[in-house]
Structures are given as C-alpha cells and as structure tokens.
Write an enzyme that holds these catalytic residues in place. Structure first.
Site, short mmCIF file in Angstrom:
data_model
loop_
_atom_site.label_atom_id
_atom_site.label_comp_id
_atom_site.label_asym_id
_atom_site.label_seq_id
_atom_site.Cartn_x
_atom_site.Cartn_y
_atom_site.Cartn_z
N SER A 1 9.97 1.67 8.96
CA SER A 1 9.83 2.82 8.30
C SER A 1 10.90 3.51 9.43
O SER A 1 11.34 3.01 10.40
CB SER A 1 8.71 3.62 8.86
OG SER A 1 8.66 4.62 8.92
N TYR B 1 1.59 4.04 14.55
CA TYR B 1 2.39 3.55 13.69
C TYR B 1 4.00 3.44 14.31
O TYR B 1 4.75 2.87 13.95
CB TYR B 1 2.64 4.90 12.52
CG TYR B 1 3.47 4.65 11.26
CD1 TYR B 1 2.80 3.69 10.59
CD2 TYR B 1 4.62 5.15 10.78
CE1 TYR B 1 3.32 3.25 9.02
CE2 TYR B 1 5.22 4.84 9.69
CZ TYR B 1 4.56 3.91 8.84
OH TYR B 1 5.08 3.69 7.69
N1 LIG Z 1 4.34 5.90 1.97
C1 LIG Z 1 5.47 5.93 2.67
O1 LIG Z 1 5.88 7.06 2.78
C2 LIG Z 1 5.94 4.72 3.71
C3 LIG Z 1 7.29 5.20 4.29
C4 LIG Z 1 7.85 4.19 5.04
C5 LIG Z 1 7.22 2.94 4.97
N2 LIG Z 1 6.08 2.64 4.35
C6 LIG Z 1 5.34 1.12 4.47
O2 LIG Z 1 5.66 0.77 3.31
C7 LIG Z 1 4.60 -0.17 3.28
C8 LIG Z 1 3.56 0.15 1.97
O3 LIG Z 1 3.10 1.43 2.34
P1 LIG Z 1 2.28 2.23 0.89
O4 LIG Z 1 2.61 3.74 1.03
O5 LIG Z 1 2.68 1.68 -0.40
O6 LIG Z 1 0.80 2.11 1.20
P2 LIG Z 1 -0.59 2.16 0.33
O7 LIG Z 1 -1.65 2.75 1.17
O8 LIG Z 1 -0.32 2.81 -0.87
O9 LIG Z 1 -0.88 0.63 0.13
C9 LIG Z 1 -1.13 -0.42 1.03
C10 LIG Z 1 -1.96 -1.68 0.35
O10 LIG Z 1 -2.30 -2.40 1.39
C11 LIG Z 1 -3.34 -3.13 0.99
N3 LIG Z 1 -4.03 -3.51 2.23
C12 LIG Z 1 -4.58 -3.19 3.21
N4 LIG Z 1 -5.03 -3.98 4.10
C13 LIG Z 1 -4.65 -5.06 3.60
C14 LIG Z 1 -4.86 -6.55 4.20
N5 LIG Z 1 -5.51 -6.75 5.21
N6 LIG Z 1 -4.42 -7.52 3.45
C15 LIG Z 1 -3.68 -7.31 2.20
N7 LIG Z 1 -3.48 -6.14 1.64
C16 LIG Z 1 -4.16 -5.06 2.38
C17 LIG Z 1 -4.15 -2.08 0.48
O11 LIG Z 1 -5.26 -2.52 -0.23
C18 LIG Z 1 -3.22 -1.19 -0.34
O12 LIG Z 1 -3.10 -1.82 -1.91
C19 LIG Z 1 3.51 0.02 4.47
O13 LIG Z 1 4.15 -1.06 5.62
C20 LIG Z 1 4.19 1.17 4.97
O14 LIG Z 1 3.94 1.49 6.41
C21 LIG Z 1 5.32 3.65 3.60
#
Ligand SMILES: NC(=O)c1ccc[n+]([C@@H]2O[C@H](COP(=O)([O-])OP(=O)(O)OC[C@H]3O[C@@H](n4cnc5c(N)ncnc54)[C@H](O)[C@@H]3O)[C@@H](O)[C@H]2O)c1
Length: 254
Positions: A143, A166
């Site tokens: 991120s 984070y």
């Molecule tokens: N959303 C944002 O703004 C953003 C920005 C930068 C980076 N990210 C990164 O992108 C990635 C995805 O984020 P997102 O917002 O789509 O998250 P999200 O919460 O929408 O989805 C996360 C998924 O991970 C699954 N999960 C949780 N624990 C798990 C485990 N132990 N094993 C397997 N699956 C598991 C959940 O069931 C869920 O479907 C993350 O690494 C996050 O840090 C997100």
C-alpha cells in the site's frame, strides 16, 4: 497477456481480489479465487468465469500451512502447474483499526501475525513449489502506507484512521518481497510488490475530497485502476522484473 496462466488470488472474493480475478480471465488466464470465505469465493468465481472453468473457487487460509499445501496439491492435480500467486488477502482481528493510543500489544501482534505472517507463510510454501517447477511469479499487495508516513489529516472528522499495524505490515511486505526475490532469483521465481493508493468503497464525500487534494486527476482509485500494473507484473513482459515495488496512487505519495 496471461494466456492459460493459472494464477492464485488470495482474498480473491474481496473488493480488489475479485477485480483481479476478472482481469486475469479477461487476459486469457485461469483465476483461482482463493479465500477463507468459500461461499463468497464461489460467487466470485461464478460471476467472473461462469461455467467456463476460467475461474474456480478454492477454500484457502493463508495462515495455515496444511491449507496452503492442500491447495497447491489440488491445483497441481487439476491444471498440472501454477504460474502465479497474488498475496492479496486482508486478514484482521476484531480490534483492528483502532487509534494509536488504544492499540493493545496482543492485538498488534495478532494482526502482524495474521497479515504479514500469512504473506510470509504463503510466499514460503508457493516459492518452494515455483522453484521446483522452475518458474512462477508472485505479486505481494502492499500500500502507499507501506512506503510513506501516514497523512493523518485526511481522516480528520471521520471515524477512520490509518492503523499503526497496517504501516508495520505493509512496509514489512515491501521488504519481504526483496528478500524472497533475492533468495529465489536464480530459480526463475519473480517476486514484486504492488502498492496501491486508497480504493473507493463508499467512503464519505468529505473524506474523498480531503484525500483527492493530494492527488493528480482522480483521487481515490477504483480497483480497475490497478489491474494494468498487476497484469504486467504477472506477465512475460515482466520476465526480468523482480524485487520491485510498483506504486499506483495518482500521485498521492509524491
Ligand atoms: N482497499 C484499499 O483501499 C486498499 C488500498 C491499498 C492496498 N490494499 C490491499 O489490497 C488487498 C485487498 O484489500 P481489499 O480492500 O480488497 O480487502 P477485502 O477486505 O475487500 O477482501 C479481503 C479478502 O481476504 C479474505 N481473507 C481474510 N483472511 C483470510 C485468510 N486468512 N486466508 C485467505 N483469505 C482471507 C477475506 O475473506 C476477503 O474476501 C489487501 O492486502 C489490502 O491491504 C487495499
């Protein structure tokens, strides 16, 4: 760009993961929607691939070695090989996301362990498989907050903050990438980081406006804005790209 490549997306049923699965299928690949939540993974696989088997659901826990090894065995039996992995799951415990003063030591450790520890374990198990196979590409999701200090002011007057866990997790992911890339570079295993800015998901307009002040022409991104970079890193166009961090943030971190 991903013709017939089998690519595992952990957290594939989530906000960003489901768009990544769609992009993989759109580029001719086979997306493995690998998620702790099997029901959600099945729904995503159905939406993305229909009955084509270009997207399949897999129950996977990134914090459980048995689950990871079983997942690899299932995919090897079904497809004969695995070409890529995106460490994209987003595990957090029930107290995740508190303000700095309120974070308990046990919660800090548990979130580090679930998320950074899970990315380590998944990378360890898949890298060994890829090295034996003599090739594979890993993309680790970090991120902007893995590369820059938080801009706390954009959270003023909102219930949100940028959690300290984070920052520690995502900066750790950037360096975990370099470690694995260096360790496995002679085995044909490439490991890179993708570091996105914030992704829009129903946040308050005042927050979106505060955030956008630091950006170029867009502000908070859509998950679709990340897919070009992701597909490149997974593809053969990036065959000599390893250990790098691709930041996609509309200039937020500049
Ligand atoms: N959303 C944002 O703004 C953003 C920005 C930068 C980076 N990210 C990164 O992108 C990635 C995805 O984020 P997102 O917002 O789509 O998250 P999200 O919460 O929408 O989805 C996360 C998924 O991970 C699954 N999960 C949780 N624990 C798990 C485990 N132990 N094993 C397997 N699956 C598991 C959940 O069931 C869920 O479907 C993350 O690494 C996050 O840090 C997100």
């Amino acid at each position: 760009m991903l013709e017939d490549k089998v690519i595992v997306v952990t957290g594939g049923a989530g906000l960003i993961g489901s768009r990544f699965c769609q992009a993989i299928v759109d580029q001719g690949g086979i997306a493995v929607v690998a998620d702790l939540n099997l029901e959600a993974a099945e729904k995503t696989a159905q939406t993305v691939g229909g009955d084509t088997r270009r997207a399949i659901a897999l129950k996977l826990d990134i914090t459980d070695k048995v689950s990871l090894e079983a997942g690899i065995a299932t995919l090897r039996d079904s497809f004969g090989r695995i070409d890529g992995l995106i460490n994209n799951a987003y595990p957090r415990n029930k107290n995740y996301g508190r303000r700095l003063e309120e974070v308990e030591y046990a919660d800090f450790c548990e979130n580090m362990s679930l998320h950074l520890g899970g990315y380590f374990l998944t990378s360890q198990v898949f890298s060994a498989y890829f090295a034996a196979q003599k090739g594979g590409a890993i993309v680790n999701m970090s991120s902007i907050y893995g590369v820059m200090a938080p801009r706390f002011e954009v959270y003023d007057n909102t219930p949100m903050t940028m959690p300290v866990e984070y920052a520690a997790i995502k900066s750790g992911v950037v360096h975990l990438t370099r470690y694995f890339a260096q360790y496995y570079k002679a085995s044909g295993v490439r490991v890179n980081t993708l570091s996105p800015g914030g992704v829009e998901d129903g946040q308050a307009p005042s927050f979106l406006a505060a955030y956008a002040q630091f950006c170029g022409t867009k502000g908070m991104l859509d998950a679709d804005d990340l897919t070009g970079g992701l597909v490149f890193l997974l593809s053969d166009h990036a065959r000599y790209v390893t250990g790098q961090n691709l930041v996609i943030d509309d200039g937020f971190s500049l």
